[in-house]
Design a protein around this motif. Structure first.
Motif, PDB file in Angstrom:
ATOM      1  N   CYS A   1       0.838  -1.202   0.000  1.00  0.00           N
ATOM      2  CA  CYS A   1       0.000   0.000   0.000  1.00  0.00           C
ATOM      3  C   CYS A   1       0.872   1.250   0.000  1.00  0.00           C
ATOM      4  O   CYS A   1       1.726   1.426   0.873  1.00  0.00           O
ATOM      5  N   ALA A   2       0.632   2.132  -0.974  1.00  0.00           N
ATOM      6  CA  ALA A   2       1.440   3.353  -1.071  1.00  0.00           C
ATOM      7  C   ALA A   2       1.143   4.314   0.074  1.00  0.00           C
ATOM      8  O   ALA A   2       2.028   5.034   0.529  1.00  0.00           O
ATOM      9  N   LEU A   3      -0.114   4.325   0.553  1.00  0.00           N
ATOM     10  CA  LEU A   3      -0.450   5.199   1.682  1.00  0.00           C
ATOM     11  C   LEU A   3       0.341   4.776   2.925  1.00  0.00           C
ATOM     12  O   LEU A   3       0.970   5.596   3.601  1.00  0.00           O
ATOM     13  N   GLN A   4       0.314   3.472   3.194  1.00  0.00           N
ATOM     14  CA  GLN A   4       1.031   2.937   4.353  1.00  0.00           C
ATOM     15  C   GLN A   4       2.536   3.179   4.226  1.00  0.00           C
ATOM     16  O   GLN A   4       3.191   3.645   5.163  1.00  0.00           O
ATOM     17  N   ALA A   5       3.073   2.861   3.036  1.00  0.00           N
ATOM     18  CA  ALA A   5       4.516   2.976   2.831  1.00  0.00           C
ATOM     19  C   ALA A   5       4.978   4.427   2.920  1.00  0.00           C
ATOM     20  O   ALA A   5       6.068   4.718   3.439  1.00  0.00           O
ATOM     21  N   THR A   6       4.142   5.342   2.426  1.00  0.00           N
ATOM     22  CA  THR A   6       4.494   6.760   2.504  1.00  0.00           C
ATOM     23  C   THR A   6       4.453   7.231   3.956  1.00  0.00           C
ATOM     24  O   THR A   6       5.291   8.023   4.395  1.00  0.00           O
TER      25      THR A   6
ATOM     26  N   PRO B   1       2.984 -13.534   0.928  1.00  0.00           N
ATOM     27  CA  PRO B   1       2.725 -13.378   2.360  1.00  0.00           C
ATOM     28  C   PRO B   1       3.180 -12.027   2.900  1.00  0.00           C
ATOM     29  O   PRO B   1       4.085 -11.395   2.337  1.00  0.00           O
ATOM     30  N   ILE B   2       2.534 -11.587   3.984  1.00  0.00           N
ATOM     31  CA  ILE B   2       2.981 -10.406   4.726  1.00  0.00           C
ATOM     32  C   ILE B   2       4.448 -10.624   5.089  1.00  0.00           C
ATOM     33  O   ILE B   2       4.833 -11.705   5.501  1.00  0.00           O
ATOM     34  N   GLY B   3       5.258  -9.609   4.922  1.00  0.00           N
ATOM     35  CA  GLY B   3       6.688  -9.715   5.236  1.00  0.00           C
ATOM     36  C   GLY B   3       7.527  -9.855   3.985  1.00  0.00           C
ATOM     37  O   GLY B   3       8.725  -9.572   3.997  1.00  0.00           O
ATOM     38  N   ALA B   4       6.898 -10.323   2.860  1.00  0.00           N
ATOM     39  CA  ALA B   4       7.648 -10.492   1.606  1.00  0.00           C
ATOM     40  C   ALA B   4       7.100  -9.558   0.535  1.00  0.00           C
ATOM     41  O   ALA B   4       7.282  -9.780  -0.652  1.00  0.00           O
ATOM     42  N   ARG B   5       6.387  -8.521   0.954  1.00  0.00           N
ATOM     43  CA  ARG B   5       5.716  -7.651  -0.009  1.00  0.00           C
ATOM     44  C   ARG B   5       6.581  -6.451  -0.391  1.00  0.00           C
ATOM     45  O   ARG B   5       7.633  -6.209   0.214  1.00  0.00           O
ATOM     46  N   THR B   6       6.073  -5.711  -1.393  1.00  0.00           N
ATOM     47  CA  THR B   6       6.872  -4.661  -2.021  1.00  0.00           C
ATOM     48  C   THR B   6       7.597  -3.783  -1.015  1.00  0.00           C
ATOM     49  O   THR B   6       8.812  -3.628  -1.067  1.00  0.00           O
ATOM     50  N   TYR B   7       6.832  -3.185  -0.104  1.00  0.00           N
ATOM     51  CA  TYR B   7       7.443  -2.207   0.800  1.00  0.00           C
ATOM     52  C   TYR B   7       7.940  -2.834   2.094  1.00  0.00           C
ATOM     53  O   TYR B   7       8.480  -2.134   2.948  1.00  0.00           O
TER      54      TYR B   7
END
Lengths: 196, 249
Positions: free
Chosen positions: B106-111, B214-220
């Motif tokens: 998620c770009a919102l979360q990552a930002t 899985p969570i932990g291996a995602r883009t951000y």
């Protein structure tokens, strides 16, 4: 904003052996997952115990919070008792920390917030599936009254620091606490800062 | 005169007609943004990309680059303002990351991670926004909409379908679906539409893919959004698409 008074060395006894910091912890509308994650600092609990002693906490079973240096609040505020406990922590803790997603933004319990409380109680205790004959909404006077909405703790009292995560990892909790105890403003970089 | 400007003291070349954002992205420099996407015309609504040019605030996605500009980007002052904008977005919707399948992509979360946002700070709105699960392949989770209009633009300009629009004004602005029933199932929307892959947050979700990665291996999880350079915000799109193609074939 670093809380340098946590490491106050001006008192005579403190110069010889620094006083242990008093830490209190509680889970309000939480699942104790953040406390489990706190235990995930594993063997680092031992050096931590050289620096701190616990006041009210599930680890001690002390029922009321006395004067403390650090208070860790897990969970949001979903009922009247949560409000009282949170205010007791605020009154007694020099530094109050919102620990985990529910304390920070209400989390999972706050997902009831767009529904009317009366409707939820009716559904759960009166009209839902699989209920016993004559099932009714619990009204024991000892039960704390639920609030209309679940609130993050910062909407009720002043919070000094926030440590998000569901739960925050043991490493994040360790980094956060050790920086705070050293008198620094805690900061979490990539990998330790998570909302999930 | 050289066709270049200074971004946080660093020389950035540009070609005439490029915006500050386009030139920075081409040079691999990260200017925080949510509503901007290189494939679409600038929208200028999220204000995350606000920089200071010659001491004046300007949205870098709409301002043309000019020779000799002195642009401030990642300063404490600007990042603090971005953090406040993000906090406003977080309390206006229902952004519960632990139960969102876009978490980590998620770009919102990552930002918000990039800006060091630790708390939403303001009082939450907790709006009531029912989901639309009517479409066989795509779920609409309106609780997370940040009104960037990327889906509106993609559906109109690329897919030629006009499936989405914003309705209402001010705090009542919200995403709507262009069908008589208001349901996505009653449009000609498909999971292979550009609009299905462009959402920077967790509103438009392809079904049956939620936890393929899985969570932990995602883009951000792997890299902060600032390390993505020109691709910030799009990596998650392409990863979701690749997973979709693998799944669906």
């Amino acid at each position: 904003m670093a809380h340098e008074y946590l490491n106050d060395t001006t008192s005579p006894s403190a110069a010889a052996t620094p006083r242990k910091l008093k830490v209190a912890t509680v889970s309000l509308a939480g699942c104790f997952g953040c406390h489990m994650s706190f235990l995930d600092i594993d063997e680092r609990l031992l050096p931590l115990l050289e620096l701190v002693e616990f006041d009210r906490s599930p680890l001690t079973d002390i029922k009321h919070c006395g004067p403390c240096d650090i208070g860790l609040i897990e969970g949001g505020v979903c009922n009247a008792e949560n409000v009282h406990v949170l205010r007791e922590f605020r009154a007694n803790c020099k530094v109050l920390i919102a620990l985990g997603a529910c304390a920070v933004n209400g989390g999972l319990p706050a997902q009831r917030n767009h529904l009317a409380l009366a409707d939820i109680l009716q559904m759960v205790y009166r009209t839902g599936h699989g209920l016993a004959e004559g099932s009714s909404i619990p009204d024991d006077p000892e039960l704390p009254l639920p609030l209309n909405q679940v609130h993050p703790v910062h909407e009720v009292v002043k919070i000094d620091y926030f440590l998000p995560g569901c739960p925050p990892s043991g490493d994040a909790i360790w980094a956060f606490l050790t920086q705070l105890i050293e008198g620094k403003a805690p900061s979490l970089g990539h990998g330790l800062l998570h909302y999930d | 005169m050289n066709d270049s400007f200074l971004l946080d003291g660093e020389d950035i070349p540009f070609t005439p007609g490029q915006t500050v954002m386009q030139a920075a992205a081409a040079a691999g420099k990260y200017i925080p943004h949510l509503c901007w996407h290189p494939d679409f015309a600038a929208h200028g609504s999220c204000k995350l990309c606000t920089v200071k040019i010659g001491g004046r605030f300007a949205t870098s996605c709409t301002v043309r680059a000019a020779a000799g500009q002195e642009v401030e980007n990642r300063t404490d002052e600007l990042d603090a303002k971005r953090r406040t904008l993000l906090q406003l977005l977080f309390v206006e919707g229902n952004h519960f990351c632990p139960s969102c399948e876009k978490s980590g992509d998620c770009a919102l979360q990552a930002t918000a991670y990039e800006m060091g946002m630790l708390t939403p700070h303001f009082d939450h709105f907790y709006p009531d926004r029912p989901v639309d699960a009517s479409h066989p392949d795509v779920l609409l989770e309106f609780n997370r909409c940040i009104l960037c209009e990327l889906c509106v633009r993609a559906s109109r300009e690329v897919d030629g379908k006009n499936v989405f629009a914003l309705a209402g004004r001010g705090t009542r602005s919200h995403l709507v679906v262009n069908s008589d029933s208001g349901r996505l199932a009653d449009t000609d929307f498909t999971a292979s539409d550009r609009a299905a892959a462009v959402c920077p947050v967790g509103v438009i979700l392809k079904k049956r893919l939620g936890f393929t990665v899985p969570i932990g291996a995602r883009t951000y999880d792997l890299n902060p959004i600032s390390a993505m350079g020109a691709n910030a915000g799009q990596q998650a799109d392409s990863r979701a698409n690749a997973a979709h193609e693998k799944e669906v074939g």
